[in-house]
Write a protein that holds these residues in place. Structure first.
Motif, PDB file in Angstrom:
ATOM      1  N   GLU A 140       0.638  -1.394  -0.064  1.00 10.67           N
ATOM      2  CA  GLU A 140      -0.125  -0.055  -0.128  1.00 10.67           C
ATOM      3  C   GLU A 140       0.826   1.312  -0.239  1.00 10.67           C
ATOM      4  O   GLU A 140       0.321   2.193  -0.528  1.00 10.67           O
ATOM      5  CB  GLU A 140      -0.928  -0.027   1.137  1.00 10.67           C
ATOM      6  CG  GLU A 140      -2.163  -0.824   1.176  1.00 10.67           C
ATOM      7  CD  GLU A 140      -3.000  -0.656  -0.156  1.00 10.67           C
ATOM      8  OE1 GLU A 140      -3.224   0.482  -0.340  1.00 10.67           O
ATOM      9  OE2 GLU A 140      -3.507  -1.418  -0.542  1.00 10.67           O
ATOM     10  N   HIS A 141       2.049   1.226   0.483  1.00  7.97           N
ATOM     11  CA  HIS A 141       2.905   2.427   0.698  1.00  7.97           C
ATOM     12  C   HIS A 141       4.087   2.297  -0.357  1.00  7.97           C
ATOM     13  O   HIS A 141       4.964   2.886  -0.341  1.00  7.97           O
ATOM     14  CB  HIS A 141       3.388   2.167   1.992  1.00  7.97           C
ATOM     15  CG  HIS A 141       2.550   2.730   3.084  1.00  7.97           C
ATOM     16  ND1 HIS A 141       2.118   4.071   3.251  1.00  7.97           N
ATOM     17  CD2 HIS A 141       1.988   2.104   3.808  1.00  7.97           C
ATOM     18  CE1 HIS A 141       1.266   4.161   4.336  1.00  7.97           C
ATOM     19  NE2 HIS A 141       1.080   2.905   4.743  1.00  7.97           N
ATOM     20  N   LYS A 142       3.857   1.426  -1.380  1.00  3.15           N
ATOM     21  CA  LYS A 142       4.640   1.204  -2.648  1.00  3.15           C
ATOM     22  C   LYS A 142       6.261   0.833  -2.096  1.00  3.15           C
ATOM     23  O   LYS A 142       7.287   1.036  -2.642  1.00  3.15           O
ATOM     24  CB  LYS A 142       4.770   2.592  -3.338  1.00  3.15           C
ATOM     25  CG  LYS A 142       3.602   3.307  -3.629  1.00  3.15           C
ATOM     26  CD  LYS A 142       2.772   2.457  -4.802  1.00  3.15           C
ATOM     27  CE  LYS A 142       1.679   3.268  -5.345  1.00  3.15           C
ATOM     28  NZ  LYS A 142       0.500   2.624  -5.105  1.00  3.15           N
ATOM     29  N   GLY A 143       6.099  -0.174  -1.047  1.00  4.62           N
ATOM     30  CA  GLY A 143       7.304  -0.662  -0.631  1.00  4.62           C
ATOM     31  C   GLY A 143       7.417  -2.125  -0.763  1.00  4.62           C
ATOM     32  O   GLY A 143       6.517  -2.561  -1.296  1.00  4.62           O
ATOM     33  N   THR A 144       8.575  -2.377  -0.231  1.00  2.00           N
ATOM     34  CA  THR A 144       8.627  -4.220  -0.289  1.00  2.00           C
ATOM     35  C   THR A 144       9.183  -4.771   1.128  1.00  2.00           C
ATOM     36  O   THR A 144       9.750  -4.026   1.953  1.00  2.00           O
ATOM     37  CB  THR A 144       9.853  -4.420  -1.370  1.00  2.00           C
ATOM     38  OG1 THR A 144      10.870  -3.793  -1.054  1.00  2.00           O
ATOM     39  CG2 THR A 144       9.468  -3.906  -2.881  1.00  2.00           C
ATOM     40  N   ILE A 145       8.786  -6.102   1.138  1.00  2.00           N
ATOM     41  CA  ILE A 145       9.485  -6.761   2.484  1.00  2.00           C
ATOM     42  C   ILE A 145       9.983  -8.114   1.824  1.00  2.00           C
ATOM     43  O   ILE A 145       9.236  -8.657   0.862  1.00  2.00           O
ATOM     44  CB  ILE A 145       8.334  -7.048   3.272  1.00  2.00           C
ATOM     45  CG1 ILE A 145       8.921  -7.569   4.614  1.00  2.00           C
ATOM     46  CG2 ILE A 145       7.232  -7.818   2.857  1.00  2.00           C
ATOM     47  CD1 ILE A 145       7.995  -7.685   5.849  1.00  2.00           C
ATOM     48  N   GLU A 146      11.233  -8.391   1.980  1.00  2.00           N
ATOM     49  CA  GLU A 146      11.779  -9.582   1.468  1.00  2.00           C
ATOM     50  C   GLU A 146      12.323 -10.364   2.685  1.00  2.00           C
ATOM     51  O   GLU A 146      13.123  -9.611   3.559  1.00  2.00           O
ATOM     52  CB  GLU A 146      12.979  -9.059   0.734  1.00  2.00           C
ATOM     53  CG  GLU A 146      12.792  -8.215  -0.407  1.00  2.00           C
ATOM     54  CD  GLU A 146      14.000  -7.354  -1.224  1.00  2.00           C
ATOM     55  OE1 GLU A 146      15.073  -7.633  -0.566  1.00  2.00           O
ATOM     56  OE2 GLU A 146      13.916  -6.735  -2.042  1.00  2.00           O
ATOM     57  N   ILE A 147      12.529 -11.538   2.478  1.00  2.00           N
ATOM     58  CA  ILE A 147      12.808 -12.319   3.411  1.00  2.00           C
ATOM     59  C   ILE A 147      13.869 -13.399   3.245  1.00  2.00           C
ATOM     60  O   ILE A 147      13.549 -14.249   2.092  1.00  2.00           O
ATOM     61  CB  ILE A 147      11.589 -13.081   4.271  1.00  2.00           C
ATOM     62  CG1 ILE A 147      10.734 -12.110   4.612  1.00  2.00           C
ATOM     63  CG2 ILE A 147      12.266 -14.192   5.145  1.00  2.00           C
ATOM     64  CD1 ILE A 147       9.328 -12.956   5.345  1.00  2.00           C
ATOM     65  N   GLU A 148      15.020 -13.460   3.667  1.00  2.00           N
ATOM     66  CA  GLU A 148      15.931 -14.447   3.270  1.00  2.00           C
ATOM     67  C   GLU A 148      16.418 -15.487   4.321  1.00  2.00           C
ATOM     68  O   GLU A 148      16.331 -14.943   5.596  1.00  2.00           O
ATOM     69  CB  GLU A 148      17.282 -13.759   2.723  1.00  2.00           C
ATOM     70  CG  GLU A 148      17.069 -12.868   1.543  1.00  2.00           C
ATOM     71  CD  GLU A 148      18.619 -12.188   0.999  1.00  2.00           C
ATOM     72  OE1 GLU A 148      19.607 -12.469   1.752  1.00  2.00           O
ATOM     73  OE2 GLU A 148      18.433 -11.476   0.117  1.00  2.00           O
ATOM     74  N   SER A 149      16.657 -16.501   4.285  1.00  2.00           N
ATOM     75  CA  SER A 149      16.970 -17.479   5.273  1.00  2.00           C
ATOM     76  C   SER A 149      17.806 -18.643   4.818  1.00  2.00           C
ATOM     77  O   SER A 149      17.759 -19.137   3.756  1.00  2.00           O
ATOM     78  CB  SER A 149      15.456 -17.906   6.056  1.00  2.00           C
ATOM     79  OG  SER A 149      15.821 -18.512   7.139  1.00  2.00           O
ATOM     80  N   VAL A 150      18.633 -19.003   6.077  1.00  2.00           N
ATOM     81  CA  VAL A 150      19.592 -20.117   5.798  1.00  2.00           C
ATOM     82  C   VAL A 150      18.959 -21.229   6.753  1.00  2.00           C
ATOM     83  O   VAL A 150      19.349 -20.939   8.025  1.00  2.00           O
ATOM     84  CB  VAL A 150      20.904 -19.861   5.767  1.00  2.00           C
ATOM     85  CG1 VAL A 150      21.732 -21.068   5.745  1.00  2.00           C
ATOM     86  CG2 VAL A 150      21.340 -18.583   4.736  1.00  2.00           C
ATOM     87  N   THR A 151      18.549 -22.194   6.346  1.00  2.00           N
ATOM     88  CA  THR A 151      18.025 -23.337   7.564  1.00  2.00           C
ATOM     89  C   THR A 151      19.028 -23.504   8.499  1.00  2.00           C
ATOM     90  O   THR A 151      20.384 -23.920   7.975  1.00  2.00           O
ATOM     91  CB  THR A 151      17.603 -24.514   6.696  1.00  2.00           C
ATOM     92  OG1 THR A 151      16.564 -24.275   5.986  1.00  2.00           O
ATOM     93  CG2 THR A 151      17.020 -25.408   7.802  1.00  2.00           C
ATOM     94  N   GLY A 152      18.866 -23.429   9.773  1.00  2.00           N
ATOM     95  CA  GLY A 152      19.784 -23.787  10.932  1.00  2.00           C
ATOM     96  C   GLY A 152      20.648 -22.617  11.072  1.00  2.00           C
ATOM     97  O   GLY A 152      21.568 -22.706  12.088  1.00  2.00           O
TER      98      GLY A 152
END
Length: 80
Positions: free
Chosen positions: A45-57
């Motif tokens: 809605e605010h023209k932004g982004t959310i990104e998630i990166e993960s390494v298991t463990g």
């Protein structure tokens, strides 16, 4: 403007990461999985982004980015 949040917990598997942000999906025993969905909608809605990166463990990193539009700031707003 962006914010980076990183933890050094158990991480999120690639299979679970694909579902993050979907309503009623949670990788934990508690919660309905609505928090990430709401966060994503707010960012969009605010023209932004959310990104998630993960390494298991190892860790998870969340990046939240919002455009900085100085022309729409309201009087009395705290400047960044």
């Amino acid at each position: 403007m962006y914010v980076v949040i990183r933890d050094h917990g158990i991480g999120i598997s690639p299979e679970e990461l694909a579902w993050i942000g979907e309503p009623f999906y949670s990788t934990k025993d508690q919660g309905a999985g609505l928090g990430m969905m709401a966060s994503r909608q707010i960012m969009e809605e605010h023209k932004g982004t959310i990104e998630i990166e993960s390494v298991t463990g190892e860790s998870t990193t969340v990046r939240v980015r919002l455009p900085l539009n100085r022309t729409t700031r309201t009087k009395g707003a705290v400047g960044l």
